[in-house]
Each structure stands twice: as structure tokens, then as C-alpha cells.
Design an enzyme around this catalytic site. Structure first.
Site, PDB file in Angstrom:
ATOM      1  N   GLY A  45       0.870  -1.066  -0.200  1.00 13.93           N
ATOM      2  CA  GLY A  45      -0.151  -0.099   0.060  1.00 13.93           C
ATOM      3  C   GLY A  45       1.158   1.263  -0.041  1.00 13.93           C
ATOM      4  O   GLY A  45       1.811   0.972   0.592  1.00 13.93           O
ATOM      5  N   GLN A  50       3.188   9.882   0.894  1.00 13.43           N
ATOM      6  CA  GLN A  50       5.080   9.216   0.899  1.00 13.43           C
ATOM      7  C   GLN A  50       5.479   9.317  -0.100  1.00 13.43           C
ATOM      8  O   GLN A  50       7.356   9.224   0.369  1.00 13.43           O
ATOM      9  CB  GLN A  50       4.357   7.320   0.827  1.00 13.43           C
ATOM     10  N   CYS A  93       5.792  -0.335   7.789  1.00 13.95           N
ATOM     11  CA  CYS A  93       5.493   1.030   7.316  1.00 13.95           C
ATOM     12  C   CYS A  93       6.446   1.551   5.663  1.00 13.95           C
ATOM     13  O   CYS A  93       8.177   1.778   6.806  1.00 13.95           O
ATOM     14  CB  CYS A  93       5.037   2.059   7.537  1.00 13.95           C
ATOM     15  N   LEU A  94       6.547   1.679   4.958  1.00 13.73           N
ATOM     16  CA  LEU A  94       7.606   2.308   4.195  1.00 13.73           C
ATOM     17  C   LEU A  94       8.236   3.851   4.337  1.00 13.73           C
ATOM     18  O   LEU A  94      10.042   3.769   4.088  1.00 13.73           O
ATOM     19  CB  LEU A  94       7.235   1.818   1.502  1.00 13.73           C
ATOM     20  N   HIS A 135      -4.035   1.501   7.720  1.00 14.93           N
ATOM     21  CA  HIS A 135      -3.247   2.165   7.580  1.00 14.93           C
ATOM     22  C   HIS A 135      -2.858   3.304   6.578  1.00 14.93           C
ATOM     23  O   HIS A 135      -2.304   4.392   7.009  1.00 14.93           O
ATOM     24  CB  HIS A 135      -2.346   1.478   6.912  1.00 14.93           C
ATOM     25  N   GLU A 136      -2.903   3.565   5.464  1.00 11.54           N
ATOM     26  CA  GLU A 136      -3.071   4.193   4.766  1.00 11.54           C
ATOM     27  C   GLU A 136      -3.935   5.499   4.244  1.00 11.54           C
ATOM     28  O   GLU A 136      -3.552   6.780   4.051  1.00 11.54           O
ATOM     29  CB  GLU A 136      -3.401   3.844   2.998  1.00 11.54           C
ATOM     30  N   HIS A 139      -1.934   7.851   6.907  1.00  9.95           N
ATOM     31  CA  HIS A 139      -0.935   8.863   6.417  1.00  9.95           C
ATOM     32  C   HIS A 139      -1.356   9.890   5.151  1.00  9.95           C
ATOM     33  O   HIS A 139      -1.569  11.011   5.700  1.00  9.95           O
ATOM     34  CB  HIS A 139      -0.777   7.927   5.297  1.00  9.95           C
TER      35      HIS A 139
HETATM   36 NI    NI Z   1       2.584   3.483   6.049  1.00  7.57          NI
END
Ligand code: NI
Length: 172
Positions: A45, A50, A93-94, A135-136, A139
Site C-alpha cells: 500500500g 509518502q 511502513c515504507l 494504515h494508508e 497517512h
Molecule cells: Ni505506511
């Protein structure tokens, strides 16, 4: 085009993003870059902020994860219509490379959004895809998974992340 992923702490990750007015060519190009960037980073995701773009756009693809359903979604201006159940899951998380934290979220969510053609869609998500979506969505609201932890749990996670960052700098 694969874009650079913004890592924490960065202001663009802690600032709420803006709604998309018109789903045009520019937005579709952004979506394309987001998928390429997500696949390159082996994520499931990605939220637009991000990669430094403060718009309410997310992409999800849980297909690469073996125990999750094959699901690929573009969600623009997403909102939760209803939710039920609670579930805990150890998330990555990236934007926090190397860190995983256990977060509690809704087990099922009904989501309304626009797709990449500007059409309104409604999807029911359950289990892993529901977790990825929430989660997204966080963000897009300027919230990271660290903010879902309270008190000492948050402090310990941040301390672990600081150590990971130091380790990266040493080896670079
Ligand atoms: Ni994340």
C-alpha cells in the site's frame, strides 16, 4: 516512474492531505508512479504523501502477499462508511524502514471513494486489506502508525526507529 519514498520524520507525513477536485490525466500519472514506486519497494500500500504529493490518493495491492486475497485498488478521496470488529496486526511502513509495530484497527470496513476514472465506488474490505486501507487512510490524514501507539509503547517504538536510523547511517 519510481519516485523517492519520504521517510519519517518529514512534515509531509504529519500534515493532512487535500481532496482531489478532478480526477484528470495528472492524477492518473500520479497513480501510475505510485504503483511503480510501491512495487519497487515491495510494499502492499502507498499514500500519495509518502512520495511527497499532499493529495488524498492511495494505491493498494495485496496480491504479492501469499496469505492475502488478490486485490488491487486505486482509492481517491476515500472515506469509511462503516466499520466493525477489532483486530491487532504487526504492521510495517515504507516510511519507517525496518520498523514493525503492533496496531489495533477495525476488522472490516466499508469504503467509499473515487477510482482512477473518477467514478464513485464502494468496497467492503476485511482482514489484511482492511488493515492496509486503514494504515494508508491514516497517512492521508497526516497520521503514522506510531501515532496509534500510546505512552511507553510509542516511546519504545520511536527509540527502536532511532536506533535503526543510526545503524543505516553507520553502514552508509
Ligand atoms: Ni505506511
Amino acid at each position: 516512474m519510481v519516485r523517492e519514498i519520504v521517510t519519517y520524520p518529514s512534515e509531509v507525513l504529519t500534515t493532512p492531505t487535500q481532496s482531489v477536485d478532478v480526477v484528470d490525466r495528472e492524477v492518473r500519472d500520479l497513480v501510475k508512479d505510485m504503483f511503480e514506486t510501491m512495487y519497487h519497494a515491495e510494499g502492499v500500500g502507498l499514500a500519495a504523501n509518502q512520495i511527497g504529493v499532499p493529495l488524498r490518493v492511495m494505491v493498494i495491492d495485496t496480491t504479492p502477499k501469499e496469505d492475502a486475497p488478490n486485490l488491487k485498488l486505486v482509492l481517491i478521496n476515500p472515506e469509511i462508511v462503516s466499520s466493525e470488529g477489532r483486530v491487532k496486526y504487526k504492521e510495517g511502513c515504507l516510511s519507517f524502514p525496518g520498523l514493525t509495530v503492533e496496531v489495533e484497527r477495525a476488522e472490516k470496513v466499508k469504503v467509499r471513494a473515487l477510482n482512477e476514472h473518477g467514478e464513485e465506488i464502494e468496497v467492503n474490505l476485511e482482514g489484511f486489506p482492511a488493515i492496509v486501507f486503514q494504515h494508508e487512510l491514516d497517512h492521508l490524514n497526516g497520521i503514522t502508525f506510531i501515532d496509534r501507539l500510546k505512552g511507553w509503547r510509542r516511546r519504545i517504538a520511536l527509540e527502536r526507529y532511532r536506533k535503526i536510523l543510526k545503524g543505516v547511517q553507520r553502514s552508509a
